[in-house]
Scaffold this motif. Structure first.
Motif, PDB file in Angstrom:
ATOM      1  N   ALA A  22       0.829  -1.210   0.000  1.00 40.56           N
ATOM      2  CA  ALA A  22       0.000   0.000   0.000  1.00 40.56           C
ATOM      3  C   ALA A  22       0.863   1.258   0.000  1.00 40.56           C
ATOM      4  O   ALA A  22       0.466   2.286  -0.563  1.00 40.56           O
ATOM      5  CB  ALA A  22      -0.949  -0.017   1.198  1.00 40.56           C
ATOM      6  N   ASP A  23       2.029   1.191   0.611  1.00 44.50           N
ATOM      7  CA  ASP A  23       2.950   2.333   0.622  1.00 44.50           C
ATOM      8  C   ASP A  23       3.384   2.738  -0.780  1.00 44.50           C
ATOM      9  O   ASP A  23       3.814   3.863  -1.000  1.00 44.50           O
ATOM     10  CB  ASP A  23       4.193   2.004   1.454  1.00 44.50           C
ATOM     11  N   LYS A  24       3.244   1.847  -1.749  1.00 51.24           N
ATOM     12  CA  LYS A  24       3.628   2.151  -3.132  1.00 51.24           C
ATOM     13  C   LYS A  24       2.559   2.980  -3.844  1.00 51.24           C
ATOM     14  O   LYS A  24       2.755   3.432  -4.971  1.00 51.24           O
ATOM     15  CB  LYS A  24       3.915   0.866  -3.895  1.00 51.24           C
ATOM     16  N   LYS A  25       1.406   3.158  -3.199  1.00 49.32           N
ATOM     17  CA  LYS A  25       0.315   3.996  -3.699  1.00 49.32           C
ATOM     18  C   LYS A  25      -0.175   3.567  -5.076  1.00 49.32           C
ATOM     19  O   LYS A  25      -0.425   4.382  -5.958  1.00 49.32           O
ATOM     20  CB  LYS A  25       0.719   5.464  -3.688  1.00 49.32           C
ATOM     21  N   ASP A  26      -0.326   2.264  -5.246  1.00 51.91           N
ATOM     22  CA  ASP A  26      -0.836   1.682  -6.491  1.00 51.91           C
ATOM     23  C   ASP A  26      -1.849   0.616  -6.072  1.00 51.91           C
ATOM     24  O   ASP A  26      -1.481  -0.465  -5.637  1.00 51.91           O
ATOM     25  CB  ASP A  26       0.313   1.066  -7.287  1.00 51.91           C
ATOM     26  N   PHE A  27      -3.128   0.943  -6.197  1.00 46.77           N
ATOM     27  CA  PHE A  27      -4.175   0.060  -5.686  1.00 46.77           C
ATOM     28  C   PHE A  27      -4.154  -1.315  -6.344  1.00 46.77           C
ATOM     29  O   PHE A  27      -4.535  -2.302  -5.728  1.00 46.77           O
ATOM     30  CB  PHE A  27      -5.559   0.690  -5.833  1.00 46.77           C
ATOM     31  N   SER A  28      -3.669  -1.392  -7.571  1.00 47.87           N
ATOM     32  CA  SER A  28      -3.641  -2.695  -8.247  1.00 47.87           C
ATOM     33  C   SER A  28      -2.764  -3.699  -7.487  1.00 47.87           C
ATOM     34  O   SER A  28      -2.972  -4.910  -7.603  1.00 47.87           O
ATOM     35  CB  SER A  28      -3.164  -2.557  -9.688  1.00 47.87           C
ATOM     36  N   LEU A  29      -1.816  -3.224  -6.712  1.00 53.53           N
ATOM     37  CA  LEU A  29      -0.937  -4.113  -5.949  1.00 53.53           C
ATOM     38  C   LEU A  29      -1.634  -4.748  -4.747  1.00 53.53           C
ATOM     39  O   LEU A  29      -1.216  -5.796  -4.266  1.00 53.53           O
ATOM     40  CB  LEU A  29       0.307  -3.348  -5.468  1.00 53.53           C
ATOM     41  N   ILE A  30      -2.692  -4.091  -4.255  1.00 47.29           N
ATOM     42  CA  ILE A  30      -3.380  -4.591  -3.052  1.00 47.29           C
ATOM     43  C   ILE A  30      -4.823  -5.015  -3.307  1.00 47.29           C
ATOM     44  O   ILE A  30      -5.467  -5.582  -2.427  1.00 47.29           O
ATOM     45  CB  ILE A  30      -3.354  -3.551  -1.912  1.00 47.29           C
ATOM     46  N   SER A  31      -5.296  -4.792  -4.497  1.00 41.99           N
ATOM     47  CA  SER A  31      -6.702  -5.065  -4.816  1.00 41.99           C
ATOM     48  C   SER A  31      -7.128  -6.485  -4.439  1.00 41.99           C
ATOM     49  O   SER A  31      -8.170  -6.681  -3.809  1.00 41.99           O
ATOM     50  CB  SER A  31      -6.957  -4.818  -6.296  1.00 41.99           C
ATOM     51  N   ASP A  32      -6.339  -7.476  -4.795  1.00 38.71           N
ATOM     52  CA  ASP A  32      -6.697  -8.867  -4.511  1.00 38.71           C
ATOM     53  C   ASP A  32      -6.588  -9.226  -3.032  1.00 38.71           C
ATOM     54  O   ASP A  32      -7.054 -10.286  -2.621  1.00 38.71           O
ATOM     55  CB  ASP A  32      -5.819  -9.828  -5.318  1.00 38.71           C
ATOM     56  N   MET A  33      -5.987  -8.337  -2.243  1.00 39.95           N
ATOM     57  CA  MET A  33      -5.857  -8.579  -0.803  1.00 39.95           C
ATOM     58  C   MET A  33      -7.064  -8.036  -0.042  1.00 39.95           C
ATOM     59  O   MET A  33      -7.163  -8.198   1.170  1.00 39.95           O
ATOM     60  CB  MET A  33      -4.557  -7.952  -0.282  1.00 39.95           C
ATOM     61  N   GLN A 118     -10.575 -19.103  -1.040  1.00 40.57           N
ATOM     62  CA  GLN A 118      -9.844 -19.899  -2.032  1.00 40.57           C
ATOM     63  C   GLN A 118      -8.353 -19.975  -1.692  1.00 40.57           C
ATOM     64  O   GLN A 118      -7.484 -19.806  -2.533  1.00 40.57           O
ATOM     65  CB  GLN A 118     -10.064 -19.322  -3.432  1.00 40.57           C
ATOM     66  N   GLY A 119      -8.087 -20.207  -0.410  1.00 38.18           N
ATOM     67  CA  GLY A 119      -6.730 -20.431   0.054  1.00 38.18           C
ATOM     68  C   GLY A 119      -5.894 -19.204   0.337  1.00 38.18           C
ATOM     69  O   GLY A 119      -4.749 -19.317   0.757  1.00 38.18           O
ATOM     70  N   ARG A 120      -6.431 -18.012   0.132  1.00 41.07           N
ATOM     71  CA  ARG A 120      -5.644 -16.799   0.394  1.00 41.07           C
ATOM     72  C   ARG A 120      -6.391 -15.864   1.337  1.00 41.07           C
ATOM     73  O   ARG A 120      -7.623 -15.859   1.403  1.00 41.07           O
ATOM     74  CB  ARG A 120      -5.308 -16.083  -0.902  1.00 41.07           C
ATOM     75  N   LEU A 121      -5.610 -15.080   2.064  1.00 41.06           N
ATOM     76  CA  LEU A 121      -6.195 -14.135   3.004  1.00 41.06           C
ATOM     77  C   LEU A 121      -6.613 -12.857   2.293  1.00 41.06           C
ATOM     78  O   LEU A 121      -5.959 -12.416   1.347  1.00 41.06           O
ATOM     79  CB  LEU A 121      -5.194 -13.800   4.110  1.00 41.06           C
ATOM     80  N   GLN A 122      -7.724 -12.292   2.776  1.00 40.66           N
ATOM     81  CA  GLN A 122      -8.209 -11.010   2.282  1.00 40.66           C
ATOM     82  C   GLN A 122      -8.773 -10.228   3.464  1.00 40.66           C
ATOM     83  O   GLN A 122      -9.322 -10.810   4.408  1.00 40.66           O
ATOM     84  CB  GLN A 122      -9.322 -11.190   1.250  1.00 40.66           C
ATOM     85  N   ILE A 123      -8.677  -8.912   3.400  1.00 46.19           N
ATOM     86  CA  ILE A 123      -9.280  -8.055   4.414  1.00 46.19           C
ATOM     87  C   ILE A 123     -10.752  -7.900   4.079  1.00 46.19           C
ATOM     88  O   ILE A 123     -11.099  -7.465   2.985  1.00 46.19           O
ATOM     89  CB  ILE A 123      -8.614  -6.670   4.451  1.00 46.19           C
ATOM     90  N   ILE A 124     -11.599  -8.246   5.032  1.00 47.83           N
ATOM     91  CA  ILE A 124     -13.038  -8.031   4.835  1.00 47.83           C
ATOM     92  C   ILE A 124     -13.527  -6.849   5.662  1.00 47.83           C
ATOM     93  O   ILE A 124     -14.549  -6.241   5.350  1.00 47.83           O
ATOM     94  CB  ILE A 124     -13.863  -9.304   5.109  1.00 47.83           C
ATOM     95  N   HIS A 125     -12.775  -6.510   6.708  1.00 48.42           N
ATOM     96  CA  HIS A 125     -13.163  -5.353   7.516  1.00 48.42           C
ATOM     97  C   HIS A 125     -11.929  -4.688   8.106  1.00 48.42           C
ATOM     98  O   HIS A 125     -11.010  -5.365   8.566  1.00 48.42           O
ATOM     99  CB  HIS A 125     -14.106  -5.770   8.650  1.00 48.42           C
ATOM    100  N   GLU A 126     -11.929  -3.369   8.048  1.00 50.19           N
ATOM    101  CA  GLU A 126     -10.908  -2.583   8.728  1.00 50.19           C
ATOM    102  C   GLU A 126     -11.585  -1.390   9.381  1.00 50.19           C
ATOM    103  O   GLU A 126     -12.489  -0.784   8.801  1.00 50.19           O
ATOM    104  CB  GLU A 126      -9.836  -2.083   7.760  1.00 50.19           C
ATOM    105  N   HIS A 127     -11.160  -1.104  10.608  1.00 50.82           N
ATOM    106  CA  HIS A 127     -11.687   0.054  11.341  1.00 50.82           C
ATOM    107  C   HIS A 127     -10.504   0.794  11.934  1.00 50.82           C
ATOM    108  O   HIS A 127      -9.752   0.237  12.729  1.00 50.82           O
ATOM    109  CB  HIS A 127     -12.624  -0.412  12.445  1.00 50.82           C
ATOM    110  N   LEU A 128     -10.326   2.038  11.510  1.00 49.98           N
ATOM    111  CA  LEU A 128      -9.273   2.893  12.037  1.00 49.98           C
ATOM    112  C   LEU A 128      -9.914   4.065  12.756  1.00 49.98           C
ATOM    113  O   LEU A 128     -10.908   4.612  12.297  1.00 49.98           O
ATOM    114  CB  LEU A 128      -8.388   3.450  10.914  1.00 49.98           C
ATOM    115  N   SER A 129      -9.325   4.452  13.884  1.00 49.61           N
ATOM    116  CA  SER A 129      -9.782   5.643  14.590  1.00 49.61           C
ATOM    117  C   SER A 129      -8.619   6.225  15.384  1.00 49.61           C
ATOM    118  O   SER A 129      -7.664   5.523  15.709  1.00 49.61           O
ATOM    119  CB  SER A 129     -10.964   5.333  15.514  1.00 49.61           C
ATOM    120  N   ARG A 130      -8.731   7.499  15.677  1.00 51.88           N
ATOM    121  CA  ARG A 130      -7.735   8.158  16.511  1.00 51.88           C
ATOM    122  C   ARG A 130      -7.876   7.645  17.933  1.00 51.88           C
ATOM    123  O   ARG A 130      -8.956   7.192  18.341  1.00 51.88           O
ATOM    124  CB  ARG A 130      -7.919   9.673  16.485  1.00 51.88           C
ATOM    125  N   PHE A 131      -6.813   7.763  18.689  1.00 52.73           N
ATOM    126  CA  PHE A 131      -6.905   7.439  20.114  1.00 52.73           C
ATOM    127  C   PHE A 131      -7.817   8.456  20.788  1.00 52.73           C
ATOM    128  O   PHE A 131      -7.858   9.624  20.385  1.00 52.73           O
ATOM    129  CB  PHE A 131      -5.525   7.487  20.772  1.00 52.73           C
TER     130      PHE A 131
END
Length: 135
Positions: A22-33, A118-131
Motif C-alpha cells: 500500500a505504501d507504493k500507492k498503487d491500488f492494483s498491488l493490493i486489490s486482490d488482498m 480460495q486459500g488466500r487471506l483477504q481483508i473483509i473489515h478494517e476500522h481505524l480511529s484516533r486514540f
C-alpha cells in the motif's frame, strides 16, 4: 476436507505485506488482498465494497501528496483470534512524514478482520480511529 487454522505468523506476514504494498500507492498491488465485499471504516466515513475502498485509498494518497518521506506502518499488533476461515488483529497505526519542513507523526488504533477465500487471506473489515483524547 477441513482446513488447518490460519496461523498467527501468516496473519502478521499478510499485514506487513499489505502495508508495504500500500505504501507504493498503487491500488492494483493490493486489490486482490481486499475482499470484494470489504467494509472499511475510517474517521472520515465508511467505504463498502472493493471499488469504494479503492476510491478511499486513492483520495488518501492524493491528500498526502504534500508530505515527503511519507510512511504508514503498524505497531503493537495483537492477533486476537484465528480459525480455519478467519482471523482478527488489532494494532496501532502510524503515519509519518515531513510537511513544510516539519516532522509529522499521527497514531491511532485499528482492527482488521481477515477471511480466507480460495486459500488466500483477504481483508473483509478494517476500522481505524484516533486514540481517545485524554481529559
Amino acid at each position: 476436507m477441513t482446513q488447518d487454522p490460519i496461523s498467527e505468523t501468516s496473519v502478521l506476514q499478510f499485514l506487513h505485506q499489505f502495508d508495504g504494498l500500500a505504501d507504493k500507492k498503487d491500488f492494483s498491488l493490493i486489490s486482490d488482498m481486499i475482499h470484494e465485499r470489504a467494509f472499511f471504516r475510517f474517521n472520515d466515513g465508511d467505504s463498502v465494497g472493493r471499488q469504494a475502498v479503492k476510491v478511499a485509498f486513492e483520495r488518501t494518497w492524493q491528500g498526502g501528496s504534500n508530505v515527503q518521506n511519507e510512511r504508514f506502518f503498524l505497531t503493537d499488533i495483537v492477533v486476537l483470534s484465528t480459525d480455519a476461515a478467519s482471523a482478527t488483529a488489532t494494532y496501532t497505526y502510524n503515519w509519518e512524514g515531513v510537511r513544510e519542513g516539519r516532522q509529522i507523526h499521527v497514531q491511532g488504533r485499528g482492527t482488521r478482520v481477515l477471511v480466507r477465500q480460495q486459500g488466500r487471506l483477504q481483508i473483509i473489515h478494517e476500522h481505524l480511529s484516533r486514540f481517545p483524547k485524554i481529559q
